[in-house]
Design a protein around this motif. Structure first.
Motif, short mmCIF file in Angstrom:
data_model
loop_
_atom_site.label_atom_id
_atom_site.label_comp_id
_atom_site.label_asym_id
_atom_site.label_seq_id
_atom_site.Cartn_x
_atom_site.Cartn_y
_atom_site.Cartn_z
N ASP A 92 0.70 -1.15 0.02
CA ASP A 92 0.07 -0.05 0.02
C ASP A 92 0.78 1.27 -0.16
OD1 ASP A 92 -2.50 -1.48 -0.04
OD2 ASP A 92 -2.40 -1.58 2.26
N LEU A 93 2.23 1.10 0.50
CA LEU A 93 2.93 2.54 0.69
C LEU A 93 3.91 2.54 -0.58
CD1 LEU A 93 4.08 2.01 4.47
CD2 LEU A 93 2.15 3.61 3.34
N ALA A 94 3.92 1.49 -1.56
CA ALA A 94 4.67 1.64 -2.78
C ALA A 94 4.49 2.85 -3.60
CB ALA A 94 4.58 0.23 -3.46
N GLY A 95 5.66 3.51 -3.93
CA GLY A 95 5.65 4.51 -4.79
C GLY A 95 5.12 5.80 -4.25
N ARG A 96 4.87 5.98 -2.86
CA ARG A 96 4.49 7.12 -2.22
C ARG A 96 5.56 7.84 -1.62
NH1 ARG A 96 -1.05 7.24 -0.67
NH2 ARG A 96 -2.18 5.33 -1.22
N ALA A 97 5.23 9.19 -1.21
CA ALA A 97 6.41 10.24 -0.22
C ALA A 97 5.98 9.42 0.75
CB ALA A 97 5.90 11.40 -0.76
N LEU A 98 7.27 8.84 1.73
CA LEU A 98 6.93 8.56 3.09
C LEU A 98 8.07 9.46 3.88
CD1 LEU A 98 6.96 4.81 2.49
CD2 LEU A 98 5.17 6.23 2.47
N VAL A 99 7.55 10.16 4.60
CA VAL A 99 8.27 11.09 5.56
C VAL A 99 8.13 10.60 7.04
CG1 VAL A 99 8.38 13.39 6.42
CG2 VAL A 99 7.12 13.03 4.18
N ALA A 100 9.40 10.08 7.29
CA ALA A 100 9.73 9.57 8.86
C ALA A 100 9.65 10.63 9.86
CB ALA A 100 10.99 8.79 8.70
N CYS A 101 9.09 10.60 10.89
CA CYS A 101 8.93 11.63 11.85
C CYS A 101 9.52 11.15 13.13
CB CYS A 101 7.63 12.16 11.81
SG CYS A 101 6.87 12.79 10.33
N ASP A 154 12.97 17.99 -6.16
CA ASP A 154 11.96 18.20 -6.56
C ASP A 154 10.83 17.71 -5.51
OD1 ASP A 154 12.68 19.42 -8.61
OD2 ASP A 154 12.83 17.75 -10.02
N ALA A 155 11.05 16.59 -4.98
CA ALA A 155 9.95 15.92 -4.08
C ALA A 155 10.27 16.85 -2.81
CB ALA A 155 10.35 14.52 -3.85
N GLY A 156 11.36 17.18 -2.46
CA GLY A 156 11.59 17.72 -1.08
C GLY A 156 10.62 19.25 -1.25
N ALA A 157 10.92 19.88 -2.36
CA ALA A 157 10.29 21.25 -2.49
C ALA A 157 8.55 21.06 -2.30
CB ALA A 157 10.59 21.85 -3.76
N ALA A 158 8.11 19.98 -2.88
CA ALA A 158 6.70 19.80 -3.08
C ALA A 158 6.06 19.49 -1.66
CB ALA A 158 6.33 18.49 -3.89
N LEU A 159 7.01 18.54 -0.75
CA LEU A 159 6.50 18.35 0.52
C LEU A 159 6.79 19.55 1.47
CD1 LEU A 159 8.48 14.83 0.82
CD2 LEU A 159 6.28 15.26 1.22
N GLN A 160 7.97 20.31 1.07
CA GLN A 160 7.91 21.59 2.19
C GLN A 160 6.63 22.42 1.77
OE1 GLN A 160 10.95 24.35 0.64
NE2 GLN A 160 11.27 24.92 2.58
N ARG A 172 14.35 23.05 4.24
CA ARG A 172 14.62 21.92 3.27
C ARG A 172 16.33 21.82 3.23
NH1 ARG A 172 12.77 23.71 -0.89
NH2 ARG A 172 14.66 23.82 -2.41
N THR A 173 16.65 20.45 3.13
CA THR A 173 17.74 20.01 2.75
C THR A 173 17.82 18.76 2.22
OG1 THR A 173 20.20 19.60 3.90
CG2 THR A 173 18.14 18.84 4.93
N GLU A 174 19.06 18.51 1.30
CA GLU A 174 19.24 17.38 0.78
C GLU A 174 20.11 16.17 1.37
OE1 GLU A 174 20.14 17.69 -3.41
OE2 GLU A 174 19.03 19.47 -3.61
N ASP A 175 20.61 17.01 2.56
CA ASP A 175 21.74 16.27 3.24
C ASP A 175 20.69 15.29 4.36
OD1 ASP A 175 23.97 15.13 4.88
OD2 ASP A 175 24.21 17.11 5.86
N VAL A 176 20.33 14.21 3.80
CA VAL A 176 19.42 13.35 4.87
C VAL A 176 20.32 12.84 5.99
CG1 VAL A 176 18.07 11.43 4.78
CG2 VAL A 176 17.93 12.91 2.80
N ALA A 177 21.56 12.41 5.53
CA ALA A 177 22.30 11.69 6.44
C ALA A 177 22.77 12.71 7.76
CB ALA A 177 23.92 11.12 5.90
N GLY A 178 22.91 13.94 7.65
CA GLY A 178 23.27 15.05 8.30
C GLY A 178 22.20 15.33 9.51
N ALA A 179 21.01 15.00 8.64
CA ALA A 179 19.56 15.54 9.45
C ALA A 179 19.24 14.09 10.41
CB ALA A 179 18.39 15.82 8.72
#
Length: 323
Positions: A92-101, A154-160, A172-179
């Motif tokens: 059910d989650l395939a292909g979706r934008a999944l945001v870990a909180c 692009d996905a990050g901007a839409a989510l923001q 927004r940042t693209e540095d996922v590891a740092g976050a």
């Protein structure tokens, strides 16, 4: 306007749902179907966030299938349970934008939440929402700034755009590891700071632990190619400052209990406990010097007292501050 889904009806998931209902419809999944029915009927989360009312735009569901709709999915579940939720609902989650909180490191693999998403649901677009925040503040509509980390710009901007509100401001940042590292390590250091305050060691000791803990955060970040600027931002320094200084933090309160020699409520999710063990294991594999993290693990395991941990830290050789 797309419908945001929040998987998880704890305090933070409920608070995010309340905040995002300002922008449009939100569907929230509660793992306990009876709790979901009660929340839907009473418009309150009596167990986790009793003082906040659920706006009409929120629909509480007892199944993940009912909660999923056409917008991004926020994963407001504990770090150590994230993979199980993803695996159970992968089709059910395939292909979706999944945001870990959630904030932490998976104990069994040493991975952060975005990497867990990528493994469990390979076709998803993984992202991370992290930074200095308490559920009660978000639910009240108090000004809060968070980091949204996504490797796809692009996905990050839409989510923001979709997940920002007047009071909830996302950077927004693209540095996922740092976050990820900032959000994980600040919980470990918060336990240490709580223990120091609980043991009566004073504010100067807390400041020293926060500063040297930040150095450990940087050491862990380097082999993961995280950017130092990210650690100096909301997801690193900002979250560290909040979590290490407020009794609203469960990690800090656990440390207080350790310092005072009292039992802590086992029903409370404390991400820093498992994360400390995961980080200590990785540090040992990579030869990283993480004395505060090791001390927290020893405290949690009962192998050290607070006084013994402080004595061990103070007995370390003098060195250059930047080492």
């Amino acid at each position: 306007m797309t419908t945001v889904t929040v998987l998880g009806a704890g305090a933070f998931g409920t608070a995010l749902a309340i905040a995002l209902a300002e922008n449009g419809p939100v569907r929230m999944w509660a793992r306990d179907a009876d709790q979901a029915a009660e929340m839907q009927a009473t418009r309150h989360n009596a167990k986790r966030l009793p003082d906040a009312a659920l706006p009409d735009a929120i629909t509480v569901c007892g199944s993940v299938g009912d909660a999923l709709y056409d917008g991004p999915v926020l994963l407001a579940v504990p770090m150590q349970k994230l993979r199980a939720v993803l695996t159970a609902n992968a089709p059910d989650l395939a292909g979706r934008a999944l945001v870990a909180c959630c904030k932490g490191i998976e104990l069994t693999t040493g991975l952060g939440p975005s990497s867990v998403i990528a493994e469990a649901v390979p076709t998803a677009v993984p992202a991370l929402l992290t930074g200095p925040s308490f559920a009660a503040d978000i639910a009240k509509g108090l000004p809060t700034a968070l980091t949204l980390a996504c490797g796809d710009p692009d996905a990050g901007a839409a989510l923001q755009e979709r997940l920002s509100t007047f009071a909830l401001r996302l950077y927004r940042t693209e540095d996922v590891a740092g976050a990820e590292i900032g959000g994980a390590m600040k919980n470990v250091i918060a336990i240490a700071c709580g223990a120091a305050i609980g043991a009566g060691l004073g504010e100067s000791a807390r400041a020293a632990l926060m500063t040297r803990g930040y150095a450990e955060m940087q050491r862990l970040a380097e082999p993961r190619d995280a950017q130092p600027e990210t650690l100096a931002g909301l997801s690193g320094f900002g979250d560290l400052a909040l979590t290490c200084t407020s009794a609203q933090s469960r990690n800090y309160r656990m440390g207080l209990s350790l310092g005072q020699g009292e039992d802590f409520d086992a029903g409370q999710t404390v991400e820093g406990a498992a994360t400390a063990r995961a980080v200590a294991d990785e540090a040992a594999r990579q030869g990283l010097d993480m004395p505060i993290t090791r001390a927290v693990v020893a405290l949690l395991d009962g192998d050290l007292t607070v006084s013994g941990a402080i004595e061990a830290l103070l007995a370390r050789p003098l060195k250059d501050e930047l080492d």
